[in-house]
Design a protein around this motif. Structure first.
Motif, PDB file in Angstrom:
ATOM      1  N   TYR A  54       0.827  -1.208   0.000  1.00  0.00           N
ATOM      2  CA  TYR A  54       0.000   0.000   0.000  1.00  0.00           C
ATOM      3  C   TYR A  54       0.861   1.258   0.000  1.00  0.00           C
ATOM      4  CZ  TYR A  54       0.735  -0.687   5.113  1.00  0.00           C
ATOM      5  OH  TYR A  54       1.268  -0.901   6.362  1.00  0.00           O
ATOM      6  N   ASN A  55       0.225   2.421   0.012  1.00  0.00           N
ATOM      7  CA  ASN A  55       0.816   3.753   0.208  1.00  0.00           C
ATOM      8  C   ASN A  55       2.024   4.015  -0.686  1.00  0.00           C
ATOM      9  OD1 ASN A  55      -1.155   3.790   2.131  1.00  0.00           O
ATOM     10  ND2 ASN A  55       0.160   4.364   3.829  1.00  0.00           N
ATOM     11  N   PRO A  56       1.766   4.274  -1.997  1.00  0.00           N
ATOM     12  CA  PRO A  56       2.851   4.424  -2.964  1.00  0.00           C
ATOM     13  C   PRO A  56       3.207   5.869  -3.285  1.00  0.00           C
ATOM     14  CG  PRO A  56       0.784   4.144  -4.114  1.00  0.00           C
ATOM     15  CD  PRO A  56       0.444   4.148  -2.642  1.00  0.00           C
ATOM     16  N   ALA A  57       4.483   6.129  -3.494  1.00  0.00           N
ATOM     17  CA  ALA A  57       4.949   7.334  -4.171  1.00  0.00           C
ATOM     18  C   ALA A  57       4.960   7.057  -5.665  1.00  0.00           C
ATOM     19  CB  ALA A  57       6.350   7.699  -3.690  1.00  0.00           C
ATOM     20  N   ALA A  58       4.849   8.114  -6.477  1.00  0.00           N
ATOM     21  CA  ALA A  58       4.815   7.942  -7.930  1.00  0.00           C
ATOM     22  C   ALA A  58       5.608   9.048  -8.606  1.00  0.00           C
ATOM     23  CB  ALA A  58       3.372   7.952  -8.434  1.00  0.00           C
ATOM     24  N   ILE A  59       6.264   8.702  -9.727  1.00  0.00           N
ATOM     25  CA  ILE A  59       6.999   9.689 -10.510  1.00  0.00           C
ATOM     26  C   ILE A  59       7.131   9.169 -11.936  1.00  0.00           C
ATOM     27  CG2 ILE A  59       9.314   8.782 -10.000  1.00  0.00           C
ATOM     28  CD1 ILE A  59      10.162  11.783  -9.644  1.00  0.00           C
ATOM     29  N   VAL A  60       7.107  10.079 -12.905  1.00  0.00           N
ATOM     30  CA  VAL A  60       7.303   9.712 -14.303  1.00  0.00           C
ATOM     31  C   VAL A  60       8.789   9.759 -14.615  1.00  0.00           C
ATOM     32  CG1 VAL A  60       6.818  10.317 -16.697  1.00  0.00           C
ATOM     33  CG2 VAL A  60       5.020  10.540 -14.972  1.00  0.00           C
ATOM     34  N   VAL A  61       9.309   8.653 -15.155  1.00  0.00           N
ATOM     35  CA  VAL A  61      10.708   8.550 -15.544  1.00  0.00           C
ATOM     36  C   VAL A  61      10.737   8.116 -17.008  1.00  0.00           C
ATOM     37  CG1 VAL A  61      12.939   7.472 -15.083  1.00  0.00           C
ATOM     38  CG2 VAL A  61      11.356   7.905 -13.199  1.00  0.00           C
ATOM     39  N   GLY A  62      11.233   8.999 -17.884  1.00  0.00           N
ATOM     40  CA  GLY A  62      11.163   8.712 -19.303  1.00  0.00           C
ATOM     41  C   GLY A  62       9.713   8.661 -19.740  1.00  0.00           C
ATOM     42  N   ASP A  63       9.303   7.535 -20.285  1.00  0.00           N
ATOM     43  CA  ASP A  63       7.912   7.364 -20.719  1.00  0.00           C
ATOM     44  C   ASP A  63       7.214   6.294 -19.899  1.00  0.00           C
ATOM     45  OD1 ASP A  63       5.767   8.134 -22.385  1.00  0.00           O
ATOM     46  OD2 ASP A  63       6.103   6.420 -23.713  1.00  0.00           O
ATOM     47  N   ARG A  64       7.642   6.155 -18.636  1.00  0.00           N
ATOM     48  CA  ARG A  64       7.011   5.177 -17.754  1.00  0.00           C
ATOM     49  C   ARG A  64       6.697   5.810 -16.401  1.00  0.00           C
ATOM     50  NH1 ARG A  64      10.457  -0.190 -17.266  1.00  0.00           N
ATOM     51  NH2 ARG A  64      12.152   1.303 -16.947  1.00  0.00           N
ATOM     52  N   VAL A  65       5.756   5.208 -15.701  1.00  0.00           N
ATOM     53  CA  VAL A  65       5.459   5.601 -14.325  1.00  0.00           C
ATOM     54  C   VAL A  65       6.171   4.633 -13.393  1.00  0.00           C
ATOM     55  CG1 VAL A  65       3.675   5.913 -12.574  1.00  0.00           C
ATOM     56  CG2 VAL A  65       3.217   6.560 -14.946  1.00  0.00           C
ATOM     57  N   ALA A  66       6.885   5.190 -12.427  1.00  0.00           N
ATOM     58  CA  ALA A  66       7.522   4.378 -11.393  1.00  0.00           C
ATOM     59  C   ALA A  66       6.753   4.543 -10.093  1.00  0.00           C
ATOM     60  CB  ALA A  66       8.972   4.797 -11.196  1.00  0.00           C
ATOM     61  N   LEU A  67       6.470   3.436  -9.439  1.00  0.00           N
ATOM     62  CA  LEU A  67       5.862   3.443  -8.108  1.00  0.00           C
ATOM     63  C   LEU A  67       6.873   2.930  -7.095  1.00  0.00           C
ATOM     64  CD1 LEU A  67       2.214   2.003  -8.374  1.00  0.00           C
ATOM     65  CD2 LEU A  67       2.948   4.390  -8.328  1.00  0.00           C
ATOM     66  N   LEU A  68       7.022   3.651  -5.996  1.00  0.00           N
ATOM     67  CA  LEU A  68       7.764   3.193  -4.829  1.00  0.00           C
ATOM     68  C   LEU A  68       6.724   2.928  -3.753  1.00  0.00           C
ATOM     69  CD1 LEU A  68      10.417   5.891  -5.339  1.00  0.00           C
ATOM     70  CD2 LEU A  68      11.070   3.491  -5.039  1.00  0.00           C
ATOM     71  N   TYR A  69       6.531   1.673  -3.415  1.00  0.00           N
ATOM     72  CA  TYR A  69       5.406   1.294  -2.569  1.00  0.00           C
ATOM     73  C   TYR A  69       5.883   0.635  -1.275  1.00  0.00           C
ATOM     74  CZ  TYR A  69       6.253  -3.330  -4.641  1.00  0.00           C
ATOM     75  OH  TYR A  69       6.839  -4.510  -5.045  1.00  0.00           O
ATOM     76  N   ARG A  70       5.038   0.727  -0.262  1.00  0.00           N
ATOM     77  CA  ARG A  70       5.304   0.128   1.040  1.00  0.00           C
ATOM     78  C   ARG A  70       4.687  -1.276   1.082  1.00  0.00           C
ATOM     79  NH1 ARG A  70       2.735   2.488   6.720  1.00  0.00           N
ATOM     80  NH2 ARG A  70       3.360   0.745   8.075  1.00  0.00           N
ATOM     81  N   ALA A  71       5.435  -2.237   1.586  1.00  0.00           N
ATOM     82  CA  ALA A  71       4.907  -3.596   1.707  1.00  0.00           C
ATOM     83  C   ALA A  71       5.577  -4.304   2.871  1.00  0.00           C
ATOM     84  CB  ALA A  71       5.125  -4.387   0.418  1.00  0.00           C
ATOM     85  N   HIS A  72       4.888  -5.328   3.381  1.00  0.00           N
ATOM     86  CA  HIS A  72       5.487  -6.116   4.455  1.00  0.00           C
ATOM     87  C   HIS A  72       4.866  -7.503   4.520  1.00  0.00           C
ATOM     88  CE1 HIS A  72       1.884  -5.280   6.906  1.00  0.00           C
ATOM     89  NE2 HIS A  72       2.055  -3.993   6.648  1.00  0.00           N
ATOM     90  N   ALA A  73       5.533  -8.372   5.239  1.00  0.00           N
ATOM     91  CA  ALA A  73       5.023  -9.706   5.529  1.00  0.00           C
ATOM     92  C   ALA A  73       4.193  -9.649   6.812  1.00  0.00           C
ATOM     93  CB  ALA A  73       6.187 -10.687   5.661  1.00  0.00           C
ATOM     94  N   ALA A  74       3.916 -10.795   7.399  1.00  0.00           N
ATOM     95  CA  ALA A  74       3.089 -10.833   8.602  1.00  0.00           C
ATOM     96  C   ALA A  74       3.744 -10.134   9.786  1.00  0.00           C
ATOM     97  CB  ALA A  74       2.771 -12.288   8.961  1.00  0.00           C
ATOM     98  N   ASP A  75       5.063  -9.942   9.747  1.00  0.00           N
ATOM     99  CA  ASP A  75       5.741  -9.272  10.856  1.00  0.00           C
ATOM    100  C   ASP A  75       5.518  -7.759  10.870  1.00  0.00           C
ATOM    101  OD1 ASP A  75       7.243  -8.421   8.689  1.00  0.00           O
ATOM    102  OD2 ASP A  75       9.133  -9.313   9.371  1.00  0.00           O
ATOM    103  N   ARG A  76       4.935  -7.206   9.807  1.00  0.00           N
ATOM    104  CA  ARG A  76       4.607  -5.780   9.676  1.00  0.00           C
ATOM    105  C   ARG A  76       5.840  -4.872   9.676  1.00  0.00           C
ATOM    106  NH1 ARG A  76      -1.165  -4.483  12.751  1.00  0.00           N
ATOM    107  NH2 ARG A  76      -2.296  -6.310  11.955  1.00  0.00           N
ATOM    108  N   VAL A  77       6.993  -5.401   9.355  1.00  0.00           N
ATOM    109  CA  VAL A  77       8.189  -4.583   9.179  1.00  0.00           C
ATOM    110  C   VAL A  77       8.243  -4.164   7.712  1.00  0.00           C
ATOM    111  CG1 VAL A  77      10.700  -4.482   9.300  1.00  0.00           C
ATOM    112  CG2 VAL A  77       9.405  -5.709  11.061  1.00  0.00           C
TER     113      VAL A  77
END
Length: 308
Positions: free
Chosen positions: A32-55
């Motif tokens: 969830y909770n992604p940052a987004a930016i256009v690089v060249g002709d593509r969209v890049a997402l930097l997103y938050r994720a975790h396993a069951a440990d919630r780290v």
């Protein structure tokens, strides 16, 4: 591309959620909770994720159309230091002169601190540590953590009145300035926010900055924001709004939307690790549309679009 205030109307994509947890590793439980930016002709997402440990860790995904994304296998930002040992969370990203500036929350398990990292390619990051040690963006509210706490920083890529500007905060929103994009100074102490919750409204409990601002033709900077009402820490309703500041006075909010532009409606919006949450962190102009990327109930990732 210039904007108008308010941006919209936005419509959630019929393809939502566009990213879900997968596998049995670092992104297996929630994404969830992604940052987004256009690089060249593509969209890049930097997103938050975790396993069951919630780290939490930060992953990277790419898209040619803004909707369908291909993920890289390994996270690009992971906990390494004591101040972030419980997770690297909630990124926002801005590019200035070929360098990407990523703000994220370093969570120690007891305190959340806004941190900064820089990169030339979105994959290899240099960490610069917490930006505002001792600052608590909840200080003026009668609830919330009573420890150093600062989250959610968005940076404008051009100088305003001679300085770079950042707007940050959960609970209340603050502003800071910098000469070099690495060292930041709040424009006021934590007892003087520039934007606070509105009693009796959809953002009565807290406000939080969302995505980096976009410029309007008439000299405003428009921000997507998040707001919530809460009857308890587990009973919340997060919706998305907008605020504006003038380029000539970046520390003064001159407009606020009285109604949210996005609210929990779908099954994913209303069911998840923290239910009833739409939480925006990414906004790009891409191929004639605005794409706003948001988390759904801290569990899946979605997008809403509008025509420019």
């Amino acid at each position: 591309m210039t904007a108008t205030f308010p941006l919209g109307p936005f419509e959630p994509s019929t393809a939502n959620p566009i990213l879900r947890p997968r596998g049995d590793g670092w992104e297996s439980a929630n994404l969830y909770n992604p940052a987004a930016i256009v690089v060249g002709d593509r969209v890049a997402l930097l997103y938050r994720a975790h396993a069951a440990d919630r780290v939490s860790r930060i992953g990277l995904a790419w898209s040619d159309d803004g909707i369908r994304f291909e993920r890289e296998d390994e996270p690009v930002l992971v906990p390494e230091h004591d101040y972030e040992k419980a997770g690297c969370e909630d990124p926002r990203v801005t590019r200035v002169d070929g360098t990407f500036y990523l703000t994220y929350t370093g969570f120690s398990g007891a305190s959340a601190q806004l941190c900064l990292a820089t990169s030339a390619d979105l994959r290899e990051w240099t960490k610069h540590g917490p930006l505002f040690p001792g600052f608590n963006t909840w200080r003026t509210l009668p609830y919330g953590p009573d420890v150093p706490w600062s989250k959610a920083g968005v940076i404008h890529p051009e100088k305003l009145v001679g300085r770079y500007w950042m707007w940050f905060g959960e609970g209340t929103i603050h502003a800071a300035t910098s000469a070099d994009l690495l060292h930041w100074t709040p424009v006021a102490d934590d007892g003087h926010p520039i934007h606070t919750p509105t009693p009796g409204s959809w953002d009565a409990t807290l406000v939080e900055i969302g995505a980096p601002p976009v410029r309007t033709a008439d000299g405003l900077l428009v921000f997507l924001t998040n707001g919530a009402t809460a009857s308890s820490p587990s009973q919340v309703d997060y919706r998305c709004g907008q605020i504006a500041v003038a380029e000539t006075d970046p520390a003064t909010v001159v407009a606020r939307t009285s109604e949210p532009w996005l609210r929990p409606t779908s099954f994913e919006d209303t069911h998840g690790m923290v239910s009833n949450v739409t939480f925006v962190e990414g906004l790009v102009s891409f191929r004639g549309k605005w794409f706003a990327y948001y988390g759904q109930s801290d569990t899946t990732l979605a997008v809403a679009t509008c025509e420019v």
